[in-house]
Enzyme design. Structure first.
Site, PDB file in Angstrom:
ATOM      1  CD  GLU A 265       3.427  37.037  85.295  1.00 17.55           C
ATOM      2  OE1 GLU A 265       3.562  38.270  85.210  1.00 17.55           O
ATOM      3  OE2 GLU A 265       2.493  36.485  85.929  1.00 17.55           O
TER       4      GLU A 265
ATOM      5  CD  GLU B 284       4.032  44.017  88.766  1.00 15.35           C
ATOM      6  OE1 GLU B 284       3.083  43.322  88.371  1.00 15.35           O
ATOM      7  OE2 GLU B 284       4.866  43.617  89.597  1.00 15.35           O
TER       8      GLU B 284
END
Length: 257
Positions: free
Chosen positions: A148, A238
């Site tokens: 990631e 987020e």
């Protein structure tokens, strides 16, 4: 995907004798989505609420595509989230609301550029959140993720990427990529190695860059192979907690070539 923060403190113009020049099409889309896993699409883009952590807090969130002009999308998300009073959930992400563009997954070595720009603003109070690109690499287009790679261009409160050397994390490098200086944080999410490039200027509200440069840096310095497939690129926020929050993206674009 970032999971846990530490305790926080808070074109061309046509000229013709008998024809007018064409104008760029502006598509306006204002349809709010307030469900946990709703999505809506316009052009090459899809907006996902992705409220995977809603059970860890109390609150609500709504998001919408505002307009599309050519390859540039405008979108926003508004939210109010309070943490649960105790336990693991009080430090968890409530959602990663993001836009994702249609792209062909292929090995990194086969891309010539991934040019992107993002103009954004955040308003509200008492909040912990970030603004970031979230991308994944694997051995094929549909394989399990191996890496990631995140690029944080905004963060508020003591919001940290996943780190293998504790919190607050110690950067493993401080590269300048394009015209932006970053702290590079390394961690793991299970078996997935996570590299997070965190802008040293935490309010990089008008970002322009080439995401391919980040993968080339990792290949040159950390043996992340260019034979790996780029599986997805998402751009969003987020969120942990905050009051009367709104992320407004006035212009976002990406061109994967």
């Amino acid at each position: 995907m970032h999971l846990i923060p530490l305790l926080f403190t808070l074109g061309t113009t046509l000229v013709a004798r008998s024809f007018a020049a064409p104008t760029k099409t502006l598509e306006t889309r204002v349809t709010s989505q307030c469900g946990q896993y709703q999505s809506q699409s316009s052009g090459i883009y899809t907006l996902y609420t992705n409220g995977w952590g809603w059970s860890y807090g109390t609150g609500s969130q709504c998001s919408e595509i505002d307009s599309l002009s050519g390859n540039t999308i405008a979108w926003d998300t508004t939210w109010n989230w309070a943490n649960v009073s105790s336990g693991y959930g009080q430090y968890n992400v409530k959602s990663f609301t993001n836009v994702e563009a249609t792209m062909t997954s292929k090995p990194l070595s086969q891309y010539s550029s991934i040019a992107t720009s993002w103009a954004w603003a955040y308003t509200g109070t008492n909040y912990v959140a970030n603004v970031a690109y979230d991308t994944f690499l694997g051995t094929s287009a549909s394989s399990a993720n191996l890496y990631e790679v995140m690029v944080w261009i905004g963060y508020f409160g003591s919001d940290y990427p996943l780190s293998d050397n504790g919190y607050p994390p110690t950067p493993i490098a401080t590269p300048t990529i394009g015209n932006t200086a970053f702290n590079l944080i390394y961690g793991h999410n299970g078996n997935v190695a996570v590299y997070s490039f965190v802008a040293q200027n935490y309010l990089t509200t008008n970002y322009n860059g080439d995401l391919l440069a980040f993968y080339k840096y990792l290949e040159a310095n950390y043996a992340v192979s260019s034979s790996l497939y780029l599986q997805s690129i998402q751009a969003g926020t987020e969120v942990f907690h905050g009051t009367n929050m709104k992320l407004t993206t006035s212009a976002y674009s990406i061109a994967v070539v």
